[in-house]
Scaffold this active site. Sequence first.
Site, PDB file in Angstrom:
ATOM      1  N   CYS A  42      32.719  36.643  38.871  1.00 53.64           N
ATOM      2  CA  CYS A  42      32.260  35.306  38.467  1.00 53.64           C
ATOM      3  C   CYS A  42      32.408  34.320  39.631  1.00 53.64           C
ATOM      4  O   CYS A  42      31.702  34.440  40.616  1.00 53.64           O
ATOM      5  CB  CYS A  42      33.013  34.870  37.214  1.00 53.64           C
ATOM      6  SG  CYS A  42      32.222  33.504  36.347  1.00 53.64           S
ATOM      7  N   HIS A  96      32.742  39.621  33.312  1.00 51.72           N
ATOM      8  CA  HIS A  96      34.198  39.680  33.455  1.00 51.72           C
ATOM      9  C   HIS A  96      34.773  41.005  32.960  1.00 51.72           C
ATOM     10  O   HIS A  96      35.203  41.095  31.807  1.00 51.72           O
ATOM     11  CB  HIS A  96      34.837  38.550  32.641  1.00 51.72           C
ATOM     12  CG  HIS A  96      34.651  37.199  33.238  1.00 51.72           C
ATOM     13  ND1 HIS A  96      35.504  36.686  34.184  1.00 51.72           N
ATOM     14  CD2 HIS A  96      33.712  36.242  33.026  1.00 51.72           C
ATOM     15  CE1 HIS A  96      35.108  35.472  34.533  1.00 51.72           C
ATOM     16  NE2 HIS A  96      34.017  35.175  33.851  1.00 51.72           N
ATOM     17  N   GLU A 113      37.629  42.163  33.542  1.00 51.08           N
ATOM     18  CA  GLU A 113      39.055  41.987  33.220  1.00 51.08           C
ATOM     19  C   GLU A 113      39.256  41.431  31.812  1.00 51.08           C
ATOM     20  O   GLU A 113      40.367  41.459  31.289  1.00 51.08           O
ATOM     21  CB  GLU A 113      39.730  41.096  34.277  1.00 51.08           C
ATOM     22  CG  GLU A 113      39.551  39.597  34.095  1.00 51.08           C
ATOM     23  CD  GLU A 113      38.166  39.075  34.472  1.00 51.08           C
ATOM     24  OE1 GLU A 113      37.268  39.898  34.744  1.00 51.08           O
ATOM     25  OE2 GLU A 113      37.978  37.849  34.461  1.00 51.08           O
TER      26      GLU A 113
END
Lengths: 239, 82
Positions: free
Chosen positions: A89, A206, A208
């Site tokens: 990002c 994302h 994560e």
Amino acid sequence: MAGMKFGVVVFPGSNCDHDAYHAVKHVLGENVDFLWHKEHDLRGVDVVILPGGFSYGDYLRCGAISQFSAIMKEVIRHAERGGHVIGICNGFQILAETGLLPGALLRNRSLKFVCKSVHLRVENAETAFTRRYTQGDVLHIPVAHGEGNFYTDSETLRELEENGQVVFRYVDADGAVTREANPNGSLNNIAGIINRHGNVLGMMPHPERAVENLLGSADGLGVFASLVETITGSVPVLS
Amino acid sequence: MFKAIITVKLRPSILDPEGKAIEHALQSLDFRQLSGVRVGKEIELTVDTTDRSEAGDMVDAACRKLLANPVMEDYTIELQEL
């Protein structure tokens, strides 16, 4: 089996740093350090994670000011030596600003901040970041950005496509590339790219935030597990 | 001393969705003869030199390094003597 260490860079305004830390430390059980943006030393990390957020308030352009922070000099040196770097990002925006990755991330076509889960297709599973996937896999991973509209000139775009540097593409649930599946207007539905050398990856979604079923999806864990496998040569056991 | 006024805009080949949205609003307000809206930003700064060409070179270098991203933006520089 050799150990390895991740480093998560923390800029003023980073807000996905702890998510990235959690993914590698608590879910994968690997070593990880936070690296403050004023530091001049990567402390021997093998993989640098540039996390999401709004570094330096996104002032001027997203990532424009972060690219000149002290730690970024070391990150660029690390990348030039062949070390692995992943920008997620805002991290992708920073990598584009530094020139470690080609192109730029423009304002979303809709002008809106888009925060939702999207489907990504793995376009290249032969990278250090994606070897745990199979080409064509469709992943369910969130995006959250206002400037994720990948743009580059047509010559660079052609090179990215021809060299297999497009690693992730926005698709629908069936894996089809459609205009509706594109959350931000990116050229060719591009969600993530890798540099020519194969050691620097940038992606707007994302991974994560998708590392445990509790979070709604564990589809992103493969990115970090792939890096562990690349660096240590051993296959992490995923629950 | 010079004042530099730098205008940064998306390159003409790049769609400017903000400009488009403003253009639609203008159309709906009956400004039918207004079109081609492009939105940019203006940066003002002071240059500490008496040499106009040095001032121009310095600001140009700053634009290329930081103030504009040549992948997506064009810029113009106007210098005013202070």
